[in-house]
Design an enzyme around this catalytic site. Structure first.
Site, mmCIF file in Angstrom:
data_model
loop_
_atom_site.group_PDB
_atom_site.id
_atom_site.type_symbol
_atom_site.label_atom_id
_atom_site.label_comp_id
_atom_site.label_asym_id
_atom_site.label_seq_id
_atom_site.Cartn_x
_atom_site.Cartn_y
_atom_site.Cartn_z
ATOM 1 N N GLY A 19 0.831 -1.187 0.000
ATOM 2 C CA GLY A 19 0.000 0.000 0.000
ATOM 3 C C GLY A 19 0.863 1.232 0.000
ATOM 4 N N LYS A 40 6.305 0.511 7.259
ATOM 5 C CA LYS A 40 5.958 1.796 6.662
ATOM 6 C C LYS A 40 7.236 2.594 6.526
ATOM 7 C CE LYS A 40 2.110 4.904 7.711
ATOM 8 N NZ LYS A 40 1.183 5.212 8.803
ATOM 9 N N ASP A 136 -7.808 11.184 13.833
ATOM 10 C CA ASP A 136 -8.013 10.829 12.426
ATOM 11 C C ASP A 136 -8.716 9.477 12.321
ATOM 12 O OD1 ASP A 136 -7.973 11.424 9.745
ATOM 13 O OD2 ASP A 136 -5.880 10.835 9.431
#
Ligand code: ADP
Length: 290
Positions: A19, A40, A136
């Site tokens: 992703g 990440k 968020d």
């Protein structure tokens, strides 16, 4: 350990990219222990990315809960910034609701997903010390493991609320349009109730499978219209509900769920329930769902 991390990062390739987010790419990797991880990696030279990475490390190393995505390790050096998380096999809730990954969850599974993510947020608000506001909350920040258990992710924007701030922080408004608490947007006064609002939007998404579009509060108004115009049984809901979960035996459960969601998205923060109230109510709903 750092060595393990290095080994796993050596196995980066285009093929195990899973992703890409606002601040870089996400890869699947495996530690020498055999544990699958998601790595990440920040885009080089992204200043805001660096700030949010550091924030995420600081926050995630304080919290431990089965409904928060776990940080396995990190690497934070000049030129290389990586965060290593437990791997979540079923991707994000957004992908799942859009039918892009695996099978779409049925109603009972959706209740469990709502409950799990609500528990993760209730923990942040009430048990973390000092409390944490996520800022968020959205379906693409709720990840699903191999058993479709929900875990809240992405703490890049999160804020610690120290006691002296008494639960209210005045900040520059951040978050995602469509999920953003309108009161916070207008007053810049952040509180845990802003997460409650965003969570209410996620609940509406679980019912409709629709993604809130960037126009502010569109999904909230759409659902309000559907349930106001029609009779008190909320048959109007049928028009906007995800066809996959439509089932007359669940009509009462849908009503309870939508009533709770509507309280979460009240205009005024004071009228919204706390996350732990939300947890209790969803527990009852799940208990009553055969
Ligand atoms: P964003 O910055 O847009 O919020 P992220 O960078 O957090 O997105 O994640 C991008 C994508 O990587 C997600 O949509 C998801 O598919 C995947 N992903 C992120 N974290 C994990 C994880 N722990 N396990 C599996 N997949 C993940």
């Amino acid at each position: 350990s750092f060595d393990e991390l290095k080994k796993s990062t050596n196995s980066f390739s285009e093929t195990n990219e899973i992703g890409s987010g606002g601040y870089g790419k996400v890869y699947r990797g495996m530690l020498s222990s055999g544990q699958l991880v998601a790595i990440k990696r920040a885009q080089e030279g992204s200043k805001q990315g660096a700030h949010e990475f550091r924030n995420e490390i600081e926050l995630l190393s304080r919290v431990h809960h089965k409904n928060l995505v776990g940080l396995v390790g990190f690497c934070f050096e000049k030129g290389e910034q990586m965060l290593v998380y437990e791997f979540m096999h079923n991707g994000t809730l957004r992908q799942s609701l859009s039918g892009k990954s695996g099978i779409k969850p049925d109603w009972k599974r959706r209740l469990r997903i709502a409950l799990g993510s609500a528990r993760g947020l209730a923990y942040l608000h009430e048990l973390a010390d000092p409390p944490i506001i996520h800022r968020d909350v959205k379906s693409s920040n709720i990840l699903l493991d191999e058993n479709l258990n929900a875990k809240v992710a992405d703490f890049g924007l999160s804020k610690l609320v120290s006691d002296c701030e008494k639960g209210h922080v005045s900040t520059q408004v951040k978050g995602t349009m469509g999920y953003l608490d309108p009161e916070y947007y207008l007053t810049q006064q952040l509180s845990d109730k802003s997460d409650v609002y965003s969570f209410g939007v996620v609940m509406l998404e679980l019912l409709t499978a629709r993604q809130p579009i960037k126009k502010s509060n569109y999904i909230v108004r759409e659902v309000k219209t559907a349930i106001n115009m029609k009779d008190e049984e909320y048959y109007g809901l049928k028009e906007i509900m995800d066809p996959i979960i439509q089932n007359t035996t669940h009509l009462i459960a849908f009503r309870r769920f939508i009533e709770l969601a509507m309280r979460c998205v009240e205009e005024s923060a004071a009228d919204r329930p706390t996350m732990s109230n939300v947890v209790k109510e969803i527990e009852t709903m799940l208990h009553n769902t055969g």
